[in-house]
Design an enzyme around this catalytic site. Structure first.
Site, mmCIF file in Angstrom:
data_model
loop_
_atom_site.group_PDB
_atom_site.id
_atom_site.type_symbol
_atom_site.label_atom_id
_atom_site.label_comp_id
_atom_site.label_asym_id
_atom_site.label_seq_id
_atom_site.Cartn_x
_atom_site.Cartn_y
_atom_site.Cartn_z
ATOM 1 N N LYS A 1 36.551 24.373 49.989
ATOM 2 C CA LYS A 1 37.530 24.997 49.098
ATOM 3 C C LYS A 1 38.817 24.200 49.255
ATOM 4 C CE LYS A 1 39.888 29.316 48.034
ATOM 5 N NZ LYS A 1 41.254 29.166 48.562
ATOM 6 N N GLY B 1 48.397 36.224 47.798
ATOM 7 C CA GLY B 1 48.913 37.335 48.578
ATOM 8 C C GLY B 1 49.864 38.259 47.854
ATOM 9 N N ALA C 1 43.028 34.250 44.245
ATOM 10 C CA ALA C 1 44.444 34.513 44.543
ATOM 11 C C ALA C 1 45.072 35.487 43.564
ATOM 12 C CB ALA C 1 45.264 33.228 44.573
ATOM 13 N N GLY C 2 45.826 36.430 44.130
ATOM 14 C CA GLY C 2 46.636 37.341 43.336
ATOM 15 C C GLY C 2 46.018 38.689 43.041
ATOM 16 N N ASN D 1 41.037 38.147 49.794
ATOM 17 C CA ASN D 1 41.346 38.153 51.214
ATOM 18 C C ASN D 1 42.380 39.238 51.517
ATOM 19 O OD1 ASN D 1 41.770 35.567 53.751
ATOM 20 N ND2 ASN D 1 41.939 37.744 53.939
ATOM 21 N N THR D 2 43.632 38.992 51.129
ATOM 22 C CA THR D 2 44.715 39.905 51.491
ATOM 23 C C THR D 2 44.481 41.325 51.000
ATOM 24 O OG1 THR D 2 46.228 38.020 51.368
ATOM 25 C CG2 THR D 2 47.217 40.204 51.436
#
Length: 257
Positions: A96, A157, A184-185, A206-207
């Protein structure tokens, strides 16, 4: 099934492994998500020393495929070197690829990204590039040898959810045969459902999971949301209309004079 560089997976949820309260909570989140692919930072593996090795072994016991990343790299040479080290550590050609261009937004340096992708693809890597929703950049990445694209929907994040649905919709329409993974986001399961309803192939989280009050439960919620969005897309959703359309047929309706 989702095919990524010749590997087929059933789950359309990819899960990051950073920022969890504990390894045990991470392991349970992986199980609840039913993911088959997790992302792991080489920095996490090497910086942890002996603990890093234990972390890697724990991930391996979960029976998932590892997608190493170049998180934190801010230049082409750094990203390429990190990718090569990751291949040695994790024994995979998957990478990645992240080349960060701005410290505040963590926006990709798309110029460096394309250059690094070309170098790595020429050396046998199977590149998953973290990119923007720009169609021209996407074309350049495909020309560089990428067979998967990973556009953001908002800054890493931020939990803001998809900020530009028109751009994401255009990307899906422009690349109908390229696996597209939103990266992301994403902050809520409803965000994941939204992008899956657009026809995106998968979501990387993830976050949104690691930072939840109950990461394992949130992982399960996202798994259901992603499945729901995919099923809605394949089932064929109604397009919005400006005027009402009666849902009850009028044929055979009694007429009272």
């Amino acid at each position: 099934m989702l095919a990524l560089y010749g590997t087929e997976v059933a789950s359309r949820l990819l899960l990051g492994t950073a920022r969890y309260p504990s390894p045990a909570i991470l392991a349970e989140a992986v199980r609840q998500s039913a993911t088959e692919i997790v992302t792991v930072s080489l920095r996490r593996e090497t910086a942890g020393g002996r603990n890093g090795g234990a972390f890697f072994e724990m991930i391996r016991t979960l029976g998932v495929r590892i997608l190493p990343n170049t998180a934190g790299c801010h230049g082409v040479s750094e990203a390429v070197l990190t990718a090569k080290m990751a291949r040695e550590v994790f024994q995979t050609n998957w990478i990645k690829l992240e080349v960060i261009g701005n410290h505040d937004t963590l926006q990709p340096d798309v110029f460096g990204l394309v250059e690094a992708a070309r170098i790595l693809a020429s050396e046998g890597f199977e590149v998953f590039p973290y990119t923007t929703d720009d169609l021209v950049v996407a074309e350049r990445l495909l020309d560089a040898g990428c067979k998967v694209l990973m556009p953001w929907c908002a800054p890493i994040g931020s939990a803001a959810g998809p900020l530009n649905l028109s751009a994401l919709r255009a990307m899906r329409a422009h690349f109908p045969d390229v696996p597209l993974i939103v990266d992301a986001g994403i902050g809520r399961p409803s965000h994941a459902t939204t992008v899956m309803e657009l026809g995106f192939d998968a979501v990387l989280l993830n976050t949104a999971v690691a930072g939840a009050r109950d990461p394992a439960a949130m992982a399960g919620a996202f798994a259901k949301a992603i499945d729901a969005g995919r099923l809605a897309f394949t089932a064929g959703m109604l397009e919005p209309r400006d005027m009402a359309v009666p849902s009850t047929p009028v044929i055979g309706k009694a007429v009272f004079a």
